[in-house]
Design an enzyme around this catalytic site. Structure first.
Site, mmCIF file in Angstrom:
data_model
loop_
_atom_site.group_PDB
_atom_site.id
_atom_site.type_symbol
_atom_site.label_atom_id
_atom_site.label_comp_id
_atom_site.label_asym_id
_atom_site.label_seq_id
_atom_site.Cartn_x
_atom_site.Cartn_y
_atom_site.Cartn_z
ATOM 1 N N LYS A 34 0.839 -1.234 0.025
ATOM 2 C CA LYS A 34 0.045 0.094 0.189
ATOM 3 C C LYS A 34 0.866 1.250 0.086
ATOM 4 O O LYS A 34 1.834 1.485 1.053
ATOM 5 C CB LYS A 34 -0.890 -0.192 1.276
ATOM 6 C CG LYS A 34 -2.254 0.808 0.913
ATOM 7 C CD LYS A 34 -3.026 0.755 2.356
ATOM 8 C CE LYS A 34 -4.400 0.477 2.590
ATOM 9 N NZ LYS A 34 -4.857 0.977 3.809
HETATM 10 O O1 G3P Z 1 -8.088 1.455 5.009
HETATM 11 C C1 G3P Z 1 -8.047 2.803 5.376
HETATM 12 C C2 G3P Z 1 -9.238 3.525 5.333
HETATM 13 O O2 G3P Z 1 -10.405 2.546 5.217
HETATM 14 C C3 G3P Z 1 -9.516 4.530 6.471
HETATM 15 O O3 G3P Z 1 -10.700 4.558 6.970
HETATM 16 O O4 G3P Z 1 -12.290 5.317 8.994
HETATM 17 O O5 G3P Z 1 -9.715 5.905 9.092
HETATM 18 O O6 G3P Z 1 -11.371 6.901 7.415
HETATM 19 P P1 G3P Z 1 -11.249 5.689 8.158
#
Ligand code: G3P
Length: 213
Positions: A82
């Site tokens: 990633k």
């Molecule tokens: O994989 C990372 C992404 O899904 C982040 O999610 O909830 O931290 O905005 P969030």
């Protein structure tokens, strides 16, 4: 459509993988920090449970991303490197594409970023819908625009809807033809539920009690 779990918790991966519907896992440094477990051991344990595990580089320059990404990719064939959506990230994506290393471009917030990552050869791009919603924008609107752009070309890059917050994000991702959604554990647990399913099953079992011998 593939469903991924957005987590660094191995037990949660084991639990959802047992349902037979889990295609992969996405991790990020924040999720790893939340669990407080060793990164490599966590990623390798997940690789035994699902065929696709995103492991994020923390270097911000292309040579550093390449060194880290090559190391991760050597750990297990299920690992996807990633890479953040930056100019340095684009250089690293181009390198990984040439080397046959799978990649996921993270922190995508616009069609322009999606386009550049696809042209650099990203295997997947991760637009963050929840964070756009949080900022007062329309997260799923971005997915609609990216899928519209994708419909005109032959990109091999899969659109992975990330930063999902509730089941409607997943349903809308499917309706738009997004290739993958990554889902937090708490949201995943809501997907099989419907109050009418619970009420209907209760009634079936009550009626069966009346007639069974
Ligand atoms: O994989 C990372 C992404 O899904 C982040 O999610 O909830 O931290 O905005 P969030």
């Amino acid at each position: 459509m593939k469903l991924f779990l957005d987590t660094a918790n191995v037990e949660h991966v084991r639990e959802i993988a047992a349902w037979g519907v889990l295609d992969g896992v996405t991790t990020n440094p924040s999720l790893v920090a939340k669990e407080g477990k060793e990164f490599k051991a966590t990623v390798l344990a997940m690789c035994e449970l699902v065929p696709c595990v995103s492991a994020q580089v923390t270097a911000v320059d292309a040579p550093g991303m390449i060194t880290q990404g090559e190391e991760y990719a050597a750990w297990h064939k299920h690992i996807v490197v990633k890479v953040p959506m930056t100019v340095e990230g684009l250089k690293a994506l181009t390198y990984f594409k040439k080397k046959g290393i799978k990649t996921n471009t993270t922190l995508v917030f616009s069609v322009s970023q999606a386009l550049l990552a696809a042209k650099a050869g990203a295997s997947m791009i991760s637009p963050f819908v929840g964070r756009l919603d949080d900022a007062g924008e329309n997260g799923m609107g971005l997915i609609a625009k990216i899928m519209e752009a994708w419909s005109h070309y032959d990109f091999q890059t899969e659109v992975l809807v990330a930063s999902t917050r509730h089941p409607e994000h997943i349903e809308e991702a499917a309706r738009l033809g997004a290739h993958i959604a990554t889902i937090p554990y708490e949201v995943f647990l809501k997907l099989p539920k419907h109050p009418l399913t619970d009420a209907g099953l209760k009634k079936f079992l009550e009626d069966w009690e009346k007639v069974k011998k």
